[in-house]
Design a protein around this motif. Structure first.
Motif, PDB file in Angstrom:
ATOM      1  N   PHE A 182      19.079  13.912 -10.416  1.00 16.40           N
ATOM      2  CA  PHE A 182      19.092  14.849 -11.543  1.00 16.40           C
ATOM      3  C   PHE A 182      17.693  15.031 -12.113  1.00 16.40           C
ATOM      4  N   ALA A 183      16.930  13.940 -12.163  1.00 14.40           N
ATOM      5  CA  ALA A 183      15.565  14.011 -12.706  1.00 14.40           C
ATOM      6  C   ALA A 183      14.704  15.004 -11.938  1.00 14.40           C
ATOM      7  N   LYS A 184      14.974  15.157 -10.637  1.00 16.80           N
ATOM      8  CA  LYS A 184      14.188  16.076  -9.819  1.00 16.80           C
ATOM      9  C   LYS A 184      14.456  17.539 -10.161  1.00 16.80           C
ATOM     10  N   ILE A 185      15.678  17.830 -10.590  1.00 25.99           N
ATOM     11  CA  ILE A 185      16.046  19.240 -10.818  1.00 25.99           C
ATOM     12  C   ILE A 185      16.194  19.613 -12.284  1.00 25.99           C
ATOM     13  N   GLN A 186      16.137  18.638 -13.185  1.00 20.89           N
ATOM     14  CA  GLN A 186      16.469  18.927 -14.585  1.00 20.89           C
ATOM     15  C   GLN A 186      15.569  19.984 -15.220  1.00 20.89           C
ATOM     16  N   GLU A 187      14.277  19.923 -14.990  1.00 21.58           N
ATOM     17  CA  GLU A 187      13.396  20.904 -15.639  1.00 21.58           C
ATOM     18  C   GLU A 187      13.627  22.327 -15.130  1.00 21.58           C
ATOM     19  N   PRO A 188      13.605  22.574 -13.806  1.00 14.94           N
ATOM     20  CA  PRO A 188      13.882  23.954 -13.367  1.00 14.94           C
ATOM     21  C   PRO A 188      15.296  24.414 -13.716  1.00 14.94           C
ATOM     22  N   LEU A 189      16.262  23.500 -13.650  1.00 17.86           N
ATOM     23  CA  LEU A 189      17.639  23.854 -13.996  1.00 17.86           C
ATOM     24  C   LEU A 189      17.735  24.307 -15.449  1.00 17.86           C
ATOM     25  N   PHE A 190      17.160  23.539 -16.361  1.00 21.92           N
ATOM     26  CA  PHE A 190      17.278  23.879 -17.774  1.00 21.92           C
ATOM     27  C   PHE A 190      16.346  25.007 -18.193  1.00 21.92           C
ATOM     28  N   LYS A 191      15.301  25.288 -17.429  1.00 23.19           N
ATOM     29  CA  LYS A 191      14.517  26.509 -17.677  1.00 23.19           C
ATOM     30  C   LYS A 191      15.373  27.735 -17.370  1.00 23.19           C
ATOM     31  N   THR A 192      16.138  27.656 -16.297  1.00 20.11           N
ATOM     32  CA  THR A 192      17.046  28.749 -15.946  1.00 20.11           C
ATOM     33  C   THR A 192      18.154  28.883 -16.981  1.00 20.11           C
ATOM     34  N   ILE A 193      18.706  27.754 -17.413  1.00 21.61           N
ATOM     35  CA  ILE A 193      19.745  27.781 -18.444  1.00 21.61           C
ATOM     36  C   ILE A 193      19.185  28.365 -19.739  1.00 21.61           C
ATOM     37  N   VAL A 226      26.857  35.954 -20.294  1.00 23.07           N
ATOM     38  CA  VAL A 226      25.883  35.079 -19.648  1.00 23.07           C
ATOM     39  C   VAL A 226      25.471  33.983 -20.623  1.00 23.07           C
ATOM     40  N   ALA A 227      25.116  34.375 -21.848  1.00 24.45           N
ATOM     41  CA  ALA A 227      24.719  33.398 -22.861  1.00 24.45           C
ATOM     42  C   ALA A 227      25.875  32.462 -23.201  1.00 24.45           C
ATOM     43  N   GLU A 228      27.062  33.023 -23.334  1.00 29.24           N
ATOM     44  CA  GLU A 228      28.250  32.228 -23.685  1.00 29.24           C
ATOM     45  C   GLU A 228      28.540  31.181 -22.609  1.00 29.24           C
ATOM     46  N   ARG A 229      28.512  31.580 -21.341  1.00 31.19           N
ATOM     47  CA  ARG A 229      28.799  30.638 -20.242  1.00 31.19           C
ATOM     48  C   ARG A 229      27.742  29.542 -20.169  1.00 31.19           C
ATOM     49  N   ALA A 230      26.497  29.892 -20.426  1.00 31.21           N
ATOM     50  CA  ALA A 230      25.449  28.870 -20.434  1.00 31.21           C
ATOM     51  C   ALA A 230      25.700  27.863 -21.558  1.00 31.21           C
ATOM     52  N   LEU A 231      26.120  28.352 -22.709  1.00 33.44           N
ATOM     53  CA  LEU A 231      26.405  27.460 -23.834  1.00 33.44           C
ATOM     54  C   LEU A 231      27.651  26.616 -23.584  1.00 33.44           C
ATOM     55  N   PHE A 232      28.586  27.127 -22.812  1.00 28.11           N
ATOM     56  CA  PHE A 232      29.800  26.373 -22.481  1.00 28.11           C
ATOM     57  C   PHE A 232      29.500  25.136 -21.640  1.00 28.11           C
ATOM     58  N   TYR A 239      30.411  15.383 -18.758  1.00 30.37           N
ATOM     59  CA  TYR A 239      29.451  14.864 -17.789  1.00 30.37           C
ATOM     60  C   TYR A 239      28.062  15.458 -18.034  1.00 30.37           C
ATOM     61  N   ILE A 240      28.027  16.778 -18.261  1.00 29.18           N
ATOM     62  CA  ILE A 240      26.747  17.450 -18.549  1.00 29.18           C
ATOM     63  C   ILE A 240      26.150  16.904 -19.844  1.00 29.18           C
ATOM     64  N   VAL A 241      26.976  16.757 -20.863  1.00 31.99           N
ATOM     65  CA  VAL A 241      26.490  16.230 -22.145  1.00 31.99           C
ATOM     66  C   VAL A 241      25.918  14.827 -21.958  1.00 31.99           C
ATOM     67  N   GLY A 242      26.575  14.022 -21.121  1.00 31.23           N
ATOM     68  CA  GLY A 242      26.058  12.685 -20.845  1.00 31.23           C
ATOM     69  C   GLY A 242      24.697  12.724 -20.184  1.00 31.23           C
ATOM     70  N   LEU A 243      24.535  13.606 -19.197  1.00 33.41           N
ATOM     71  CA  LEU A 243      23.232  13.761 -18.534  1.00 33.41           C
ATOM     72  C   LEU A 243      22.174  14.255 -19.512  1.00 33.41           C
ATOM     73  N   LYS A 253      13.327  15.125 -22.095  1.00 32.52           N
ATOM     74  CA  LYS A 253      12.807  16.135 -21.167  1.00 32.52           C
ATOM     75  C   LYS A 253      13.504  17.482 -21.350  1.00 32.52           C
ATOM     76  N   ILE A 254      14.802  17.448 -21.643  1.00 30.23           N
ATOM     77  CA  ILE A 254      15.601  18.672 -21.681  1.00 30.23           C
ATOM     78  C   ILE A 254      15.445  19.428 -22.999  1.00 30.23           C
ATOM     79  N   LEU A 255      15.443  18.722 -24.120  1.00 31.09           N
ATOM     80  CA  LEU A 255      15.364  19.398 -25.422  1.00 31.09           C
ATOM     81  C   LEU A 255      14.140  20.296 -25.547  1.00 31.09           C
ATOM     82  N   PRO A 256      12.945  19.847 -25.150  1.00 32.83           N
ATOM     83  CA  PRO A 256      11.793  20.762 -25.253  1.00 32.83           C
ATOM     84  C   PRO A 256      11.950  22.036 -24.413  1.00 32.83           C
ATOM     85  N   VAL A 257      12.707  21.958 -23.332  1.00 33.05           N
ATOM     86  CA  VAL A 257      12.895  23.105 -22.460  1.00 33.05           C
ATOM     87  C   VAL A 257      13.845  24.126 -23.086  1.00 33.05           C
TER      88      VAL A 257
END
Length: 93
Positions: free
Chosen positions: A3-14, A25-31, A37-41, A48-52
């Protein structure tokens, strides 16, 4: 580790999806934050994720005065964005 390898590009897209003018699109991303499991990650990697995603969340609620960008037009997206911000704040308390 994977997950650490993909988290930054993944959350930039999100983050881009969070600010989509198309409300679904915005609603599904927020869902994504409805998935435990996602919340745990996110909780484990929030440094790393919050600044993105923080800027995108703020933009949905407040807009950007300097660029004349308005907050997201859809009230459901507004409310879901607020809930995600609240979740981040609760992770730190």
């Amino acid at each position: 580790a994977e997950f650490a390898k993909i988290q930054e590009p993944l959350f930039k897209t999100i983050a881009r999806c969070l600010n989509s003018p198309h409300f679904q699109v915005a609603e599904r991303a927020l869902f994504l934050w409805n998935n435990e499991y996602i919340v745990g990650l996110v909780a484990q990697n929030r440094a790393k994720i919050l600044p993105v995603v923080f800027g995108a969340l703020q933009l949905n609620i407040n807009g950007a005065v300097q660029n004349s960008v308005k907050a997201h037009w859809n009230t459901t997206v507004h409310n879901l964005t607020y809930n995600v911000q609240k979740m981040f704040m609760e992770m730190d308390s």
